[in-house]
Design a protein around this motif. Sequence first.
Motif, mmCIF file in Angstrom:
data_model
loop_
_atom_site.group_PDB
_atom_site.id
_atom_site.type_symbol
_atom_site.label_atom_id
_atom_site.label_comp_id
_atom_site.label_asym_id
_atom_site.label_seq_id
_atom_site.Cartn_x
_atom_site.Cartn_y
_atom_site.Cartn_z
ATOM 1 N N ALA A 6 0.806 -1.218 0.000
ATOM 2 C CA ALA A 6 0.000 0.000 0.000
ATOM 3 C C ALA A 6 0.838 1.267 0.000
ATOM 4 O O ALA A 6 0.288 2.366 -0.158
ATOM 5 C CB ALA A 6 -0.934 0.006 1.210
ATOM 6 N N GLY A 7 2.157 1.159 0.204
ATOM 7 C CA GLY A 7 2.999 2.341 0.233
ATOM 8 C C GLY A 7 4.036 2.274 1.328
ATOM 9 O O GLY A 7 4.305 1.211 1.903
ATOM 10 N N LEU A 8 4.611 3.417 1.653
ATOM 11 C CA LEU A 8 5.690 3.510 2.632
ATOM 12 C C LEU A 8 5.132 3.414 4.046
ATOM 13 O O LEU A 8 4.262 4.192 4.445
ATOM 14 C CB LEU A 8 6.436 4.835 2.453
ATOM 15 C CG LEU A 8 7.662 5.064 3.342
ATOM 16 C CD1 LEU A 8 8.769 4.079 2.980
ATOM 17 C CD2 LEU A 8 8.156 6.502 3.206
ATOM 18 N N LEU A 9 5.646 2.451 4.823
ATOM 19 C CA LEU A 9 5.243 2.296 6.212
ATOM 20 C C LEU A 9 6.097 3.154 7.132
ATOM 21 O O LEU A 9 5.616 3.730 8.108
ATOM 22 C CB LEU A 9 5.339 0.821 6.632
ATOM 23 C CG LEU A 9 4.923 0.459 8.046
ATOM 24 C CD1 LEU A 9 3.442 0.780 8.266
ATOM 25 C CD2 LEU A 9 5.170 -1.025 8.318
ATOM 26 N N ALA A 10 7.390 3.258 6.842
ATOM 27 C CA ALA A 10 8.300 4.072 7.652
ATOM 28 C C ALA A 10 9.539 4.378 6.834
ATOM 29 O O ALA A 10 9.943 3.598 5.966
ATOM 30 C CB ALA A 10 8.683 3.347 8.940
ATOM 31 N N SER A 11 10.163 5.542 7.119
ATOM 32 C CA SER A 11 11.404 5.923 6.460
ATOM 33 C C SER A 11 12.601 5.469 7.301
ATOM 34 O O SER A 11 12.477 5.251 8.509
ATOM 35 C CB SER A 11 11.458 7.440 6.267
ATOM 36 O OG SER A 11 10.388 7.883 5.444
ATOM 37 N N GLY A 12 13.753 5.347 6.655
ATOM 38 C CA GLY A 12 14.959 4.942 7.354
ATOM 39 C C GLY A 12 15.296 3.492 7.110
ATOM 40 O O GLY A 12 14.447 2.680 6.717
ATOM 41 N N ASP A 13 16.544 3.154 7.364
ATOM 42 C CA ASP A 13 17.044 1.802 7.109
ATOM 43 C C ASP A 13 16.779 0.914 8.331
ATOM 44 O O ASP A 13 17.408 1.083 9.379
ATOM 45 C CB ASP A 13 18.534 1.851 6.805
ATOM 46 C CG ASP A 13 19.060 0.544 6.241
ATOM 47 O OD1 ASP A 13 18.323 -0.464 6.293
ATOM 48 O OD2 ASP A 13 20.207 0.531 5.747
ATOM 49 N N ALA A 14 15.854 -0.012 8.193
ATOM 50 C CA ALA A 14 15.507 -0.900 9.304
ATOM 51 C C ALA A 14 16.388 -2.133 9.379
ATOM 52 O O ALA A 14 16.320 -2.883 10.360
ATOM 53 C CB ALA A 14 14.042 -1.339 9.180
ATOM 54 N N ARG A 15 17.243 -2.358 8.401
ATOM 55 C CA ARG A 15 17.987 -3.621 8.354
ATOM 56 C C ARG A 15 18.939 -3.814 9.541
ATOM 57 O O ARG A 15 19.013 -4.939 10.065
ATOM 58 C CB ARG A 15 18.748 -3.729 7.032
ATOM 59 C CG ARG A 15 17.842 -3.840 5.807
ATOM 60 C CD ARG A 15 18.645 -3.792 4.518
ATOM 61 N NE ARG A 15 19.403 -2.544 4.451
ATOM 62 C CZ ARG A 15 20.397 -2.318 3.574
ATOM 63 N NH1 ARG A 15 20.748 -3.268 2.734
ATOM 64 N NH2 ARG A 15 21.036 -1.153 3.573
ATOM 65 N N PRO A 16 19.654 -2.801 10.004
ATOM 66 C CA PRO A 16 20.487 -3.025 11.197
ATOM 67 C C PRO A 16 19.687 -3.457 12.421
ATOM 68 O O PRO A 16 20.135 -4.321 13.186
ATOM 69 C CB PRO A 16 21.161 -1.665 11.408
ATOM 70 C CG PRO A 16 21.194 -1.048 10.048
ATOM 71 C CD PRO A 16 19.913 -1.473 9.411
ATOM 72 N N THR A 17 18.511 -2.872 12.597
ATOM 73 C CA THR A 17 17.657 -3.297 13.720
ATOM 74 C C THR A 17 17.162 -4.718 13.512
ATOM 75 O O THR A 17 17.147 -5.531 14.449
ATOM 76 C CB THR A 17 16.466 -2.337 13.868
ATOM 77 O OG1 THR A 17 16.953 -1.023 14.132
ATOM 78 C CG2 THR A 17 15.565 -2.778 15.014
ATOM 79 N N LEU A 18 16.787 -5.046 12.285
ATOM 80 C CA LEU A 18 16.334 -6.406 11.999
ATOM 81 C C LEU A 18 17.446 -7.414 12.260
ATOM 82 O O LEU A 18 17.194 -8.524 12.751
ATOM 83 C CB LEU A 18 15.857 -6.517 10.552
ATOM 84 C CG LEU A 18 14.623 -5.688 10.168
ATOM 85 C CD1 LEU A 18 14.290 -5.885 8.695
ATOM 86 C CD2 LEU A 18 13.427 -6.032 11.033
ATOM 87 N N ALA A 19 18.684 -7.047 11.954
ATOM 88 C CA ALA A 19 19.809 -7.952 12.204
ATOM 89 C C ALA A 19 19.949 -8.246 13.686
ATOM 90 O O ALA A 19 20.237 -9.391 14.083
ATOM 91 C CB ALA A 19 21.097 -7.342 11.656
ATOM 92 N N GLN A 20 19.758 -7.245 14.522
ATOM 93 C CA GLN A 20 19.824 -7.467 15.961
ATOM 94 C C GLN A 20 18.665 -8.331 16.429
ATOM 95 O O GLN A 20 18.833 -9.237 17.255
ATOM 96 C CB GLN A 20 19.815 -6.124 16.694
ATOM 97 C CG GLN A 20 21.072 -5.300 16.509
ATOM 98 C CD GLN A 20 22.315 -6.024 17.009
ATOM 99 O OE1 GLN A 20 22.305 -6.620 18.084
ATOM 100 N NE2 GLN A 20 23.378 -5.986 16.232
ATOM 101 N N TRP A 21 17.497 -8.076 15.911
ATOM 102 C CA TRP A 21 16.319 -8.848 16.332
ATOM 103 C C TRP A 21 16.388 -10.304 15.859
ATOM 104 O O TRP A 21 15.818 -11.179 16.499
ATOM 105 C CB TRP A 21 15.061 -8.200 15.763
ATOM 106 C CG TRP A 21 14.650 -6.932 16.455
ATOM 107 C CD1 TRP A 21 15.122 -6.456 17.644
ATOM 108 C CD2 TRP A 21 13.674 -5.998 15.995
ATOM 109 N NE1 TRP A 21 14.494 -5.275 17.962
ATOM 110 C CE2 TRP A 21 13.596 -4.970 16.965
ATOM 111 C CE3 TRP A 21 12.849 -5.924 14.873
ATOM 112 C CZ2 TRP A 21 12.730 -3.890 16.838
ATOM 113 C CZ3 TRP A 21 11.988 -4.845 14.736
ATOM 114 C CH2 TRP A 21 11.933 -3.840 15.711
ATOM 115 N N ALA A 22 17.056 -10.551 14.742
ATOM 116 C CA ALA A 22 17.128 -11.905 14.176
ATOM 117 C C ALA A 22 18.310 -12.655 14.783
ATOM 118 O O ALA A 22 19.167 -13.198 14.079
ATOM 119 C CB ALA A 22 17.248 -11.841 12.662
ATOM 120 N N ALA A 23 18.350 -12.703 16.109
ATOM 121 C CA ALA A 23 19.385 -13.429 16.841
ATOM 122 C C ALA A 23 20.784 -12.971 16.480
ATOM 123 O O ALA A 23 21.727 -13.753 16.465
ATOM 124 C CB ALA A 23 19.239 -14.941 16.629
#
Length: 450
Positions: A331-348
């Motif tokens: 549907a479009g942009l949910l949030a701006s910014g690079d979420a991948r570093p946070t996802l890396a921390q969350w993914a063990a």
Amino acid sequence: MTHAPPAASGLLSRALADARSPRVPRTVPYLPERAFPWGGPGLHPAGGGGGVDLDRVLRLSLAVPRAAGGRLRPVASAGALHPVRAHLLVGPGCSLPPGRYAYDPRAHRAHPRGRAPADAPPGVVVVLTVTAARTVAHYGHRAWPLLLLDAGHAAAAVALAAAPGDVRVSLDADGEELAAATGLPRAADRHTRWPGVEPELPLAALWLPSADGPVPSIAPLAAWAVLPCAVAPLPQPGADNAPPRELALARYLLTHLAAGTGATWHPAARPTPVTDETLRTRRSAPPSDLAYPPAPDLLARVLATAEGARPVGPAWAAAVGGDTPGLLTTAGLLASGDARPTLAQWAAGQRWIDTAGAVLVAHGCPVDAPPSLIRGSHLAAGYAAGVAQAHATVLGLRSRPIGSWQQADLGAALGDVPGHDWIVHGLALAGPADPSLPAPPPLPGKEERP
């Protein structure tokens, strides 16, 4: 839907919070894969009966590929050490004679386990079960969500192999009815009826009707569930060599989650470009091959596939970097910014996710979710990831599922109420290597096991 007593509901909530917590599983000795437990001569699924071609369906979904190199099946999983087994409830109009069978993916043989009812529906019902010991030995308290995700991946594999056709999938069938239909002991009788046998926990089913006859309006499991319990498999000494408390809890939780009142059967379909050759060649890419961003139009197509794979399931979003980093939805942009570093921390702490081309995440399943939603969210997420990965393969994209997530409260990170929107699964995507770009540097340090 059967309501759980307060004690069971509280235990489930605590177990879900624990699986999502940063607590690291304790190290235990590696538990090797056990031999196929069903004895007697097996039949080749090609048979000679025509109709539903079980040889083709199983080779494209669950069979161990030739030169597998230890890989149990050609499809990706959530990391749960290949716990899924398949039982075939074969009616008229199939390449095997009617009857109950257990499928051996290494030998590609169907082992007879009893007769079929006289009113068996045409075609075959494939019931997917999981065994928990190996996964619990490796992942401890994080194991049971991975078992659900893996069952969802296996369901997607069978559905994709069977399509095109009138394939139906149930991710909410009652576990006791699935056990009865498959000839497995009910939960209360597992240890007394079949001592020394690792329990199989039924979680999902697929119905592949035969084109040779009319599709009945009755539920496809009903006729099978009235048959008596089938002959026991071979005992397996040491089958419970995993942390006893965590293993017992995982089995209890999965049995509790599978309690329901009736199955809903949804049609399944392949994404249009996916072919049999796609299913033969799909593989999970190593992390080092996932650093190049996919083309935006291809990413959008795979994201739409993940979102539309199940009529009821978690929402999906895609994290991208580059010049315009953000978290995207169809549907479009949910949030701006690079979420991948946070996802890396969350993914063990899997640091390679920092530089992944894109990361699709399935999210929902609040902390106070009822059992039906917890089961459905994880099975549907695994199913959708399996379908999306097949679509990514035919589009020339590399991919890798990401199963284990800790402290991944996406809603809270985006400023919403904490505890209501958690990541339950992920799928990393990447395009082909761009020779004009430098290779990504290796990531230092040791990753925690997911």
